[in-house]
Structures are given as C-alpha cells and as structure tokens.
Write an enzyme that holds these catalytic residues in place. Structure first.
Site, PDB file in Angstrom:
ATOM      1  N   GLY A  71      -2.208   9.233  11.005  1.00 61.05           N
ATOM      2  CA  GLY A  71      -2.427   8.117  11.924  1.00 61.05           C
ATOM      3  C   GLY A  71      -3.776   8.219  12.604  1.00 61.05           C
ATOM      4  O   GLY A  71      -4.202   9.293  13.031  1.00 61.05           O
ATOM      5  N   HIS A  73       3.863   7.838   7.790  1.00 67.13           N
ATOM      6  CA  HIS A  73       3.137   7.539   6.546  1.00 67.13           C
ATOM      7  C   HIS A  73       1.805   8.260   6.460  1.00 67.13           C
ATOM      8  O   HIS A  73       1.072   8.107   5.487  1.00 67.13           O
ATOM      9  CB  HIS A  73       2.912   6.040   6.411  1.00 67.13           C
ATOM     10  CG  HIS A  73       1.630   5.553   7.024  1.00 67.13           C
ATOM     11  ND1 HIS A  73       1.289   5.779   8.339  1.00 67.13           N
ATOM     12  CD2 HIS A  73       0.609   4.847   6.492  1.00 67.13           C
ATOM     13  CE1 HIS A  73       0.114   5.222   8.593  1.00 67.13           C
ATOM     14  NE2 HIS A  73      -0.321   4.651   7.492  1.00 67.13           N
ATOM     15  N   CYS A  91       0.889  -1.159   0.000  1.00 69.54           N
ATOM     16  CA  CYS A  91       0.000   0.000   0.000  1.00 69.54           C
ATOM     17  C   CYS A  91       0.928   1.210   0.000  1.00 69.54           C
ATOM     18  O   CYS A  91       1.989   1.193   0.635  1.00 69.54           O
ATOM     19  CB  CYS A  91      -0.866   0.018   1.251  1.00 69.54           C
ATOM     20  SG  CYS A  91      -2.098   1.351   1.230  1.00 69.54           S
TER      21      CYS A  91
END
Ligand code: 5GP
Ligand code: MN
Ligand code: MN
Length: 476
Positions: free
Chosen positions: A402, A399, A98
C-alpha cells in the site's frame, strides 16, 4: 458529526455509523499503520462507502488501505443483490481485474546466478510495457478475435496455444468470468484493447524474478511448491486501456441514472446502480469482459516469460501457482445474519482469500486454502499467504504493502538513477523504462509490507506461507 475509531483488538478497529452510514466501518490495522490512514483521508472514504444502498455487515479497510477514486484502495464492501444492493465502478477501480500471478521454477537461486543478467536482458527486450502496444499476440482477427478474448480470457489464450491446460486450473474462475457481455464494452474501449493485449502497462505494474526466502506454514509451502531458495516469477498487470475505458464509460452512465433509481451518494465518485438494474447489469457484463481481457493479458505475459527462461536459462518450466485479481466485484453467496444471500462483493486493492476446501480451489491446493499473492515493492519482500477457514471481510485480505507517498511526493524526494544504483548494489537487477517511473515506485513510497502482512495474519484474514525476495525487476 465526527468519525471516531473504537479499538476492538490490537488489529481491528470500528467506525461506528454516523450520518448516512448504514453499517459500521471496520479497519484492520495496528497502531503503527493507523496514522497513514488518517492522514490521507482514506477512512473518510471507508465511511462514505458505508452509505451505499444494500451494503451489509460493514465497510472494510485492509491494512494496506490508502486513498483512491471514491472507494479507498484496500476497501472491501458487499451489497445484498436481492435487496436493492448496488454495484459501483469506483469499488472496482479503473484497472479492472488488475491482479497478480506467481510462477514457480524448478530452479534454485544459485542455479540461476550466472544467467540472471542474460535473463533480465531478455525479459527487458521481450516484455512489452510502458504506455505502448503489446507485442506477444497481435489480434490479427481484429474485433472478432478481441470479442473472443473478452469472452474467454485466459481460456481463449490457452486454446490459441499460449499456455497449457494446467495453467487454467490454477486461475481464479478457471481463467474466465462467465457473465462477460462484450456488447456493453464501448467502441472506444474495444479500440484501446485491440493493440494492448500482452503488455505489462506502466508504473506500478511489474514482472519480478524472485526467490523464496523463508517459509512459515510448511505444509502449505510444500503443497504450493515453494521451497527455500526456489526461483519464482511474480507478474502484476491488469486490463490496460480497455479496462480504464470501461470504468470511465459506466461511471458516466451510472451518474446520470442515479436520480432515476432514487440513489444519492456523499461523493459522486461513488456513482453506482442496483446490481439488478439495466445500468448495473451492463456494468457487470462490461467489467467481466474487461476482467477476461486482464486475465488473457497475464496469460500472455506468462508465455513470454517462459520463452525468455527457455532462451536464457535452458528451461521454460514455470508452473502457475495461482492467478488472482485484486480489483473486482463478484457475485458470491455468503451467510449474513444467519441467512445465505447473494452478495455483490467489491474488492478494490484487496484479494479474495478462499478458505481450505472451497469448491472453487484447484484439487492440489484445497487442503491449504487459496494462495493470496501480496507484492511489497521492488526493493523489499513480497509474500504468499493462504486463506483461512474462518477468514473475515467476506474472505478477503490485503493486496500489497500500500502506498504511503504520492507519486508526486516520491518524484520530489527520490532520484530514480540513484535508486537504481542502490538496488543493483543490493543485488536486485533493475530493468525500468524511465528514471522517473522508478522514482515513483521507490520502496519508500510503500508501507512496511511485513507490518501489513503481519496484521492480516493476526487479524485472521489470511496466514503467511512464504516470503519472497527480488532478484530482478522489469518495471512498467
Ligand atoms: P497496485 O495494484 O495498488 O498498484 O499495487 C499493488 C502493490 O504492489 C502495491 O501496494 C505495492 O506494495 C506493490 N508493488 C508496487 N511495485 C512493486 C514492484 O516493483 N515489486 C513488488 N514486488 N511489489 C510492488
Ligand atoms: Mn493495475
Ligand atoms: Mn494492481
């Protein structure tokens, strides 16, 4: 024994080893970010990961860390391949490879103003999503053609005319992982993969039209082609049902093989096998194949986006800045305790952040480091960061913002229809598949992306290059 957090800097905390932990935990967070991490038990997961055979240096948590399957999402862990180090499917996650890519348009925000609705409607019609099949590329060649996707990733998609050579230069691994072994991908996984290539997926996956709101590192922003006001498109998608099935299949195989390898773990969701064992190698081959599927998928979504821009705006010119996954295990060489070693670096909900002049970077980006693409939420900012010379956590960064609120909790407290109205009022066009899906993904479900990104920067993981804001979002 109880875990205790020792503050090392305002942005970095240490969990000293207790019980079976082989290395400490290292948590990148400010005081403000800590409570969410302790509430959802993700720090217990950081400690559990620290028990894995062969783990080196530390078990890391990025500032966007939250609870996940076995490993936390936002976790980074590396094992020494030549010292019995393990690979764990839970350290990659169910959505193998992903990731995110960012496309940059030559248009300025005001040039798009009058066509934005038409563009969003076109994307709404032409970006396949939800749980259903892809529509961009029918694998008429059946399983044989799927094998080529599994081996060739974005490279194969481009060979078939879905994109240009320049796209590949700007992909992690130049668009495909080398050690893919489609034979380790089960028949069931193949079956699930046949119809879904070229589809966004559901829930958290999205395609967002954005503009550059602010730049920070001016030289890097210039090299990345990001000027204030510039229109860009962020695509977040993965390997769909095929990746999920690969994870399921290999977790099961590893669970049965663990006693044979003399491995015990504190949580069976951490099922693993030595990288160099048959089970480890099988998973690595299957995971790489699924990663290639995920990359081909994002490549196809890119082409569909270019066609939509062509129709609605008159130009399909969208340059790929970078494509990077945030769910992957990679074999990389790093210096640990003064010795260069072959490591298996797991990044789950964490992004690789290569330093400037790393040989894997495309020439035009090499001065500035690897672009790190950090989505925030459909109602807030997203960021482009860049890798630093020093870096930390084996050159990794966050990334996303969150999650702080579970999907369930979000469903209880957010009305999807009202949220859509609110976003539209704020000038963000929303094309979702369901009110329920929107509610689950409400901006309030996520942490403050500014705080998360600021923590990454101050901890030295990556530095800010540009902040992006949404103009319209196509939600899976
Ligand atoms: P994940 O890969 O963990 O599902 O999601 C990565 C990150 O994407 C999340 O932590 C969240 O911050 C971000 N995100 C989720 N939905 C959206 C969206 O619609 N737009 C943007 N820009 N970011 C999102
Ligand atoms: Mn995903
Ligand atoms: Mn993701």
């Amino acid at each position: 024994h109880a875990l205790s957090l020792v503050q090392e800097t305002p942005y970095r905390w240490r969990l000293d080893p207790i019980d079976a932990m082989r290395v400490p935990g290292v948590v990148f967070a400010t005081e403000a970010l800590l409570p969410a991490m302790t509430d959802d038990r993700s720090l217990d997961q950081v400690a559990n990961v620290a028990t894995l055979p062969g783990i080196v240096t530390a078990s890391y948590a990025m500032p966007d860390v939250h609870w996940g399957y076995g490993f936390p999402i936002g976790g980074v862990a590396a094992t020494d391949v030549d010292a019995g180090g393990v690979i764990s499917p839970g350290g990659v996650g169910f959505d193998i490879s992903c990731g995110v890519r960012l496309l940059v348009s030559p248009l300025q925000r005001d040039e798009l103003q009058h066509q934005l609705t038409a563009l969003m409607d076109d994307l709404d019609r032409n970006i396949p999503r939800g749980a259903g099949p892809g529509g961009i590329w029918r694998l008429v060649g059946g399983l044989a053609e799927l094998e080529e996707v599994l081996r060739g990733g974005s490279r194969f998609a481009v060979e078939r005319g879905h994109g240009v050579a320049r796209d590949l230069e700007h992909c992690e691994d130049r668009g495909a992982v080398d050690d893919a072994d489609p034979r380790q991908v089960s028949a069931r996984a193949h079956q699930r993969g046949l119809s879904q290539v070229g589809s966004l997926g559901s829930g958290n996956h999205f395609l967002e039209v954005q503009y550059v709101d602010e730049t920070y590192d001016q030289a890097a922003a210039d090299a990345f082609g990001l000027r204030v006001g510039q229109v860009c498109v962020m695509i977040h998608s993965g390997s769909r049902g095929l990746g999920h099935q690969v994870c399921t299949d290999h977790l099961k195989a590893m669970l049965t093989a663990m006693p044979r390898h003399g491995i015990s773990v504190p949580d069976k969701q951490l099922a693993c096998a030595p990288v160099q064992s048959p089970e480890g190698r099988a998973y690595l081959g299957a995971m790489s194949a699924a990663a290639n599927y995920g990359r081909a998928n994002r490549q196809l979504l890119t082409e569909a986006t270019r066609r939509a821009f062509e129709r609605a705006v008159g130009t399909g010119e969208l340059d790929l800045l970078y494509d990077v996954s945030h769910n992957l295990a990679k074999l990389e060489r790093h210096t640990v305790d003064g010795r260069e070693r072959q490591l298996c670096v797991h990044r789950k909900g964490a992004t690789r952040a290569l330093p400037p002049h790393h040989p894997e970077l495309p020439c035009d980006l090499t001065e500035h480091g690897q672009p790190v693409l950090v989505p925030g939420s459909m109602g807030t900012a997203s960021y482009v960061l860049a890798g630093n010379v020093e870096g930390d956590a084996f050159h990794s960064a966050c990334h996303g913002a969150g999650r702080v609120m579970s999907r369930h909790a979000a469903l209880r407290s957010v009305d999807g229809r009202a949220l859509k109205q609110q976003l539209e009022k704020a000038g963000i066009a929303v094309r979702g598949t369901s009110a329920r899906g929107l509610a689950e993904e409400a901006p309030a479900s996520y942490k403050d992306v500014n705080e998360v990104v600021g923590t990454c920067e101050r901890a030295g993981l990556a530095r800010r290059v540009a902040r992006l804001r949404p103009l319209g979002v196509v939600k899976g």
